[in-house]
Motif scaffolding. Structure first.
Motif, PDB file in Angstrom:
ATOM      1  N   ILE A   1       0.835  -1.208   0.000  1.00 56.46           N
ATOM      2  CA  ILE A   1       0.000   0.000   0.000  1.00 56.46           C
ATOM      3  C   ILE A   1       0.868   1.254   0.000  1.00 56.46           C
ATOM      4  O   ILE A   1       0.603   2.218  -0.733  1.00 56.46           O
ATOM      5  CB  ILE A   1      -0.937   0.006   1.227  1.00 56.46           C
ATOM      6  CG1 ILE A   1      -1.906  -1.177   1.161  1.00 56.46           C
ATOM      7  CG2 ILE A   1      -1.710   1.314   1.321  1.00 56.46           C
ATOM      8  CD1 ILE A   1      -2.644  -1.436   2.470  1.00 56.46           C
ATOM      9  N   ALA A   2       1.919   1.245   0.819  1.00 56.64           N
ATOM     10  CA  ALA A   2       2.795   2.416   0.929  1.00 56.64           C
ATOM     11  C   ALA A   2       3.502   2.720  -0.388  1.00 56.64           C
ATOM     12  O   ALA A   2       3.612   3.883  -0.799  1.00 56.64           O
ATOM     13  CB  ALA A   2       3.821   2.204   2.038  1.00 56.64           C
ATOM     14  N   MET A   3       3.971   1.684  -1.067  1.00 52.71           N
ATOM     15  CA  MET A   3       4.646   1.898  -2.350  1.00 52.71           C
ATOM     16  C   MET A   3       3.675   2.466  -3.384  1.00 52.71           C
ATOM     17  O   MET A   3       4.022   3.392  -4.138  1.00 52.71           O
ATOM     18  CB  MET A   3       5.276   0.590  -2.847  1.00 52.71           C
ATOM     19  CG  MET A   3       6.474   0.134  -2.040  1.00 52.71           C
ATOM     20  SD  MET A   3       7.317  -1.325  -2.735  1.00 52.71           S
ATOM     21  CE  MET A   3       6.124  -2.637  -2.386  1.00 52.71           C
ATOM     22  N   ILE A   4       2.463   1.927  -3.405  1.00 48.08           N
ATOM     23  CA  ILE A   4       1.452   2.440  -4.334  1.00 48.08           C
ATOM     24  C   ILE A   4       1.138   3.899  -4.030  1.00 48.08           C
ATOM     25  O   ILE A   4       1.059   4.733  -4.939  1.00 48.08           O
ATOM     26  CB  ILE A   4       0.166   1.581  -4.249  1.00 48.08           C
ATOM     27  CG1 ILE A   4       0.418   0.194  -4.853  1.00 48.08           C
ATOM     28  CG2 ILE A   4      -0.995   2.268  -4.971  1.00 48.08           C
ATOM     29  CD1 ILE A   4      -0.726  -0.781  -4.642  1.00 48.08           C
ATOM     30  N   MET A   5       0.966   4.220  -2.749  1.00 45.01           N
ATOM     31  CA  MET A   5       0.646   5.593  -2.369  1.00 45.01           C
ATOM     32  C   MET A   5       1.774   6.556  -2.720  1.00 45.01           C
ATOM     33  O   MET A   5       1.525   7.710  -3.089  1.00 45.01           O
ATOM     34  CB  MET A   5       0.313   5.664  -0.880  1.00 45.01           C
ATOM     35  CG  MET A   5      -1.016   5.016  -0.495  1.00 45.01           C
ATOM     36  SD  MET A   5      -2.441   5.761  -1.346  1.00 45.01           S
ATOM     37  CE  MET A   5      -2.446   7.411  -0.616  1.00 45.01           C
ATOM     38  N   LYS A   6       3.004   6.101  -2.607  1.00 48.61           N
ATOM     39  CA  LYS A   6       4.139   6.933  -3.012  1.00 48.61           C
ATOM     40  C   LYS A   6       4.048   7.302  -4.490  1.00 48.61           C
ATOM     41  O   LYS A   6       4.445   8.401  -4.905  1.00 48.61           O
ATOM     42  CB  LYS A   6       5.455   6.191  -2.750  1.00 48.61           C
ATOM     43  CG  LYS A   6       6.013   6.360  -1.355  1.00 48.61           C
ATOM     44  CD  LYS A   6       6.622   7.735  -1.162  1.00 48.61           C
ATOM     45  CE  LYS A   6       7.307   7.868   0.165  1.00 48.61           C
ATOM     46  NZ  LYS A   6       7.868   9.231   0.384  1.00 48.61           N
ATOM     47  N   GLU A   7       3.500   6.389  -5.266  1.00 45.96           N
ATOM     48  CA  GLU A   7       3.396   6.607  -6.707  1.00 45.96           C
ATOM     49  C   GLU A   7       2.221   7.511  -7.078  1.00 45.96           C
ATOM     50  O   GLU A   7       2.321   8.304  -8.014  1.00 45.96           O
ATOM     51  CB  GLU A   7       3.236   5.252  -7.420  1.00 45.96           C
ATOM     52  CG  GLU A   7       4.442   4.345  -7.335  1.00 45.96           C
ATOM     53  CD  GLU A   7       5.614   4.854  -8.155  1.00 45.96           C
ATOM     54  OE1 GLU A   7       5.404   5.224  -9.331  1.00 45.96           O
ATOM     55  OE2 GLU A   7       6.733   4.892  -7.620  1.00 45.96           O
ATOM     56  N   ILE A   8       1.106   7.411  -6.352  1.00 40.94           N
ATOM     57  CA  ILE A   8      -0.126   8.072  -6.821  1.00 40.94           C
ATOM     58  C   ILE A   8      -0.579   9.237  -5.947  1.00 40.94           C
ATOM     59  O   ILE A   8      -1.479   9.980  -6.351  1.00 40.94           O
ATOM     60  CB  ILE A   8      -1.284   7.058  -6.946  1.00 40.94           C
ATOM     61  CG1 ILE A   8      -1.735   6.548  -5.571  1.00 40.94           C
ATOM     62  CG2 ILE A   8      -0.891   5.907  -7.863  1.00 40.94           C
ATOM     63  CD1 ILE A   8      -2.992   5.678  -5.610  1.00 40.94           C
ATOM     64  N   CYS A   9      -0.005   9.401  -4.776  1.00 45.63           N
ATOM     65  CA  CYS A   9      -0.467  10.461  -3.879  1.00 45.63           C
ATOM     66  C   CYS A   9      -0.097  11.842  -4.433  1.00 45.63           C
ATOM     67  O   CYS A   9       1.078  12.087  -4.728  1.00 45.63           O
ATOM     68  CB  CYS A   9       0.144  10.272  -2.490  1.00 45.63           C
ATOM     69  SG  CYS A   9      -0.642  11.262  -1.199  1.00 45.63           S
ATOM     70  N   PRO A  10      -1.059  12.750  -4.592  1.00 43.67           N
ATOM     71  CA  PRO A  10      -0.757  14.083  -5.122  1.00 43.67           C
ATOM     72  C   PRO A  10       0.196  14.851  -4.198  1.00 43.67           C
ATOM     73  O   PRO A  10       0.240  14.591  -2.983  1.00 43.67           O
ATOM     74  CB  PRO A  10      -2.128  14.777  -5.173  1.00 43.67           C
ATOM     75  CG  PRO A  10      -3.122  13.667  -5.121  1.00 43.67           C
ATOM     76  CD  PRO A  10      -2.497  12.580  -4.308  1.00 43.67           C
ATOM     77  N   PRO A  11       0.958  15.807  -4.738  1.00 44.55           N
ATOM     78  CA  PRO A  11       1.928  16.541  -3.922  1.00 44.55           C
ATOM     79  C   PRO A  11       1.305  17.358  -2.795  1.00 44.55           C
ATOM     80  O   PRO A  11       1.980  17.632  -1.797  1.00 44.55           O
ATOM     81  CB  PRO A  11       2.641  17.442  -4.944  1.00 44.55           C
ATOM     82  CG  PRO A  11       1.761  17.463  -6.148  1.00 44.55           C
ATOM     83  CD  PRO A  11       1.034  16.174  -6.159  1.00 44.55           C
ATOM     84  N   ASP A  12       0.038  17.742  -2.931  1.00 45.31           N
ATOM     85  CA  ASP A  12      -0.606  18.520  -1.866  1.00 45.31           C
ATOM     86  C   ASP A  12      -1.328  17.630  -0.855  1.00 45.31           C
ATOM     87  O   ASP A  12      -2.043  18.113   0.023  1.00 45.31           O
ATOM     88  CB  ASP A  12      -1.589  19.539  -2.451  1.00 45.31           C
ATOM     89  CG  ASP A  12      -2.653  18.905  -3.340  1.00 45.31           C
ATOM     90  OD1 ASP A  12      -2.378  17.830  -3.912  1.00 45.31           O
ATOM     91  OD2 ASP A  12      -3.745  19.484  -3.457  1.00 45.31           O
ATOM     92  N   PHE A  13      -1.131  16.312  -0.967  1.00 45.44           N
ATOM     93  CA  PHE A  13      -1.670  15.351  -0.011  1.00 45.44           C
ATOM     94  C   PHE A  13      -0.517  14.556   0.601  1.00 45.44           C
ATOM     95  O   PHE A  13       0.573  14.489   0.042  1.00 45.44           O
ATOM     96  CB  PHE A  13      -2.634  14.370  -0.690  1.00 45.44           C
ATOM     97  CG  PHE A  13      -4.040  14.876  -0.830  1.00 45.44           C
ATOM     98  CD1 PHE A  13      -5.056  14.401  -0.019  1.00 45.44           C
ATOM     99  CD2 PHE A  13      -4.355  15.846  -1.780  1.00 45.44           C
ATOM    100  CE1 PHE A  13      -6.357  14.867  -0.151  1.00 45.44           C
ATOM    101  CE2 PHE A  13      -5.651  16.320  -1.923  1.00 45.44           C
ATOM    102  CZ  PHE A  13      -6.655  15.830  -1.098  1.00 45.44           C
ATOM    103  N   ASN A  14      -0.760  13.969   1.761  1.00 45.82           N
ATOM    104  CA  ASN A  14       0.174  12.997   2.307  1.00 45.82           C
ATOM    105  C   ASN A  14      -0.630  11.804   2.826  1.00 45.82           C
ATOM    106  O   ASN A  14      -1.858  11.819   2.790  1.00 45.82           O
ATOM    107  CB  ASN A  14       1.075  13.605   3.388  1.00 45.82           C
ATOM    108  CG  ASN A  14       0.285  14.283   4.484  1.00 45.82           C
ATOM    109  OD1 ASN A  14      -0.605  13.682   5.087  1.00 45.82           O
ATOM    110  ND2 ASN A  14       0.599  15.535   4.752  1.00 45.82           N
TER     111      ASN A  14
END
Length: 273
Positions: free
Chosen positions: A123-136
């Motif tokens: 999940i963390a690797m996927i989120m690193k790829e798709i999470c917008p820069p204004d989100f964490n």
């Protein structure tokens, strides 16, 4: 040497395991409980199941160790890829859209029953790829097995265990070391690993996504409902729940909504338009 638990011993351990964790042992998996208790007797240098039962009854830490010993921890990276396809293409876009108008731009995810860490790291690797820069994002990963949590926290996996990780993820988020691969710190720091018994309320609130896959199968119906209700309380007003592909909330009195997408099926809280 003990051959198998007597019926009385089996019932004693079956009941205490259920009372403490909600995990159910039936006639079909009695042999698993037999072998795990026999192994614990050997490790503790005890002669009878009764001695071991007295030990776990008096010592909460020994009770945790016993629950750890009798649970099964089977997992792998990117397990059930359609779930992650729907996570990328449907769930996270909806979560982001729902949060755009608020000041809270942190996506909160819980991997419940995380075993040795493959799911939360995926999940963390996927989120690193798709999470917008204004989100964490922040991931909480929990399990009833202390040994599994320790393995997950280390983030080291033998080469055979990373089978199924896409090559671009492997080169970007792992470091090749002797004997296997080490998860990089940039991924490890996004996850908080913690011991948690799903029988209890975690205390978490306003979670956006909960993964609890292939865990409910170990509970009977009353325990399943209790766990599902804890999840509902922990989740935010517009949030999503993943359970195992062989698990279902059908026939269970819950407020979750069934969601079917072109990638996979899962459940939602408060997401109907």
């Amino acid at each position: 040497m003990l051959d198998v638990l007597t019926d009385a011993d089996y019932e004693l351990f079956r009941k205490v395991i259920y009372d403490e964790s909600g995990i159910t042992f039936s006639a079909t998996n009695r042999s698993i409980l037999d072998s795990r208790i026999k192994e614990m007797l050997r490790k503790k240098n005890l002669n009878t199941p009764q001695e071991y039962y007295e030990l776990i009854s008096k010592d909460p830490e020994e009770m945790k160790i016993m629950l750890d010993a009798v649970t099964t921890n089977l997992t792998r990276f990117f397990r059930n890829q359609p779930h992650f396809d729907s996570f990328v293409n449907y769930v996270i876009p909806h979560v982001i859209e729902n949060k755009k108008t608020s000041s809270d731009h942190t996506i909160k995810i819980w991997s419940a029953g995380c075993s040795t860490g493959e799911e939360p790291y995926t999940i963390a690797m996927i989120m690193k790829e798709i999470c917008p820069p204004d989100f964490n994002f922040h991931i909480t990963a929990s399990d009833i097995s202390l040994k599994s949590i320790m393995t997950a926290q280390q983030g080291f996996y033998p080469e055979a265990r990373v089978d199924g990780v896409p090559e671009n993820y492997l080169s970007k988020y792992f470091t090749k070391v002797d004997g296997g691969y080490q998860i990089k710190d940039e991924i490890k720091k996004t996850i908080h690993f913690d011991y948690h018994n799903l029988k209890n309320d975690s205390g978490a609130r306003n979670l956006d996504v909960v993964f609890c896959r292939n865990v409910l199968i170990y509970f009977d119906e009353p325990a399943q409902l209790a766990v599902i209700n804890h999840f509902y309380d922990a989740m935010g007003p517009k949030s999503y729940l993943y359970i195992g592909h062989s698990e279902s909330l059908f026939g269970m009195k819950t407020n979750f909504e069934f969601i079917k997408t072109e990638w996979a099926c899962f459940y939602g809280k408060g997401v109907s338009k």
